[in-house]
Design a protein around this motif. Structure first.
Motif, PDB file in Angstrom:
ATOM      1  N   THR A   1      69.892  30.010  23.185  1.00 14.55           N
ATOM      2  CA  THR A   1      70.109  28.707  22.545  1.00 14.55           C
ATOM      3  C   THR A   1      69.338  27.573  23.229  1.00 14.55           C
ATOM      4  O   THR A   1      68.708  26.755  22.532  1.00 14.55           O
ATOM      5  CB  THR A   1      71.614  28.372  22.494  1.00 14.55           C
ATOM      6  N   PRO A   2      69.341  27.481  24.577  1.00 17.44           N
ATOM      7  CA  PRO A   2      68.562  26.401  25.205  1.00 17.44           C
ATOM      8  C   PRO A   2      67.074  26.451  24.846  1.00 17.44           C
ATOM      9  O   PRO A   2      66.436  25.409  24.672  1.00 17.44           O
ATOM     10  CB  PRO A   2      68.779  26.629  26.700  1.00 17.44           C
TER      11      PRO A   2
ATOM     12  N   ALA B   1      64.882  23.675  22.909  1.00 14.70           N
ATOM     13  CA  ALA B   1      63.638  23.162  23.487  1.00 14.70           C
ATOM     14  C   ALA B   1      62.483  23.246  22.493  1.00 14.70           C
ATOM     15  O   ALA B   1      61.661  22.316  22.396  1.00 14.70           O
ATOM     16  CB  ALA B   1      63.290  23.946  24.761  1.00 14.70           C
TER      17      ALA B   1
END
Length: 199
Positions: free
Chosen positions: A37-38, A42
């Motif tokens: 998810t990060p 990004a």
């Protein structure tokens, strides 16, 4: 010829699958989209910074949706049921040889019945090609390594042959290229319209 390829694919799978049992937990999480998810955030943030006008952002969002939908539908709903190749985790002749990982205590993760092509490989390679093409060479190299890692995790977990993963990569690459070309063309059209309207 097909039989020889299948034998080689099985041999390569058995050589790679579970070769490093210490990686079981890491490969389990690598294989989970939620874990990334990060990175997804990004990528979206980088696109937001790269494409300012809201119409361009809408084009990018539309093409992302098209890329994910096309890779998923073609891999899971068209190729898997029609090719009907059993995953190694469901292959009776390999039952004693496949290294599998516990999904929960006492229950091994086996995936669905059929495995060609890998949807994980197709989805992530499609996104890697698409975002890499939009955001530049450094992003592209990093995201292709990311897709390769996810593909390897599917072999390590015992749910795909290398051929399944390679097939998924080819499918994802093709769809990623098409969606990237579409996005670039639509963004160029919007830029030209803006120039003419201010001319």
């Amino acid at each position: 010829m097909l039989s020889a390829l299948n034998e080689f694919d099985t041999w390569l799978f058995l050589a790679l699958n579970g070769a490093w049992p210490a990686l079981d937990t890491a490969m389990w999480w690598v294989s989970k989209p939620l874990f990334w998810t990060p990175l997804f955030v990004a990528m979206m943030w980088a696109c937001k910074a790269r494409f300012g006008p809201w119409r361009q952002r809408m084009v990018v969002a539309l093409c992302i949706g098209l890329c994910v939908t096309a890779t998923d539908v073609l891999s899971a709903r068209v190729l898997k049921p029609n090719v009907a190749r059993l995953r190694p985790s469901h292959e009776p002749s390999l039952v004693e040889e496949v290294h599998l990982v516990e999904e929960r205590p006492g229950e091994l993760y086996r995936g669905g019945k059929h495995g060609f092509v890998s949807s994980h490989a197709a989805n992530h390679m499609g996104l890697a090609i698409f975002f890499g093409g939009l955001l530049g060479r450094s992003w592209g190299i990093g995201l292709c390594i990311w897709a390769l890692l996810i593909g390897f995790s599917r072999i390590h977990l015992g749910v795909h042959y290398p051929g399944d993963v390679l097939g998924g990569f080819v499918l994802g690459w093709g769809i990623g290229i098409l969606c990237l070309a579409m996005a670039r063309r639509m963004i160029m059209t919007l830029e030209n319209q803006k120039k003419y309207s201010h001319g």
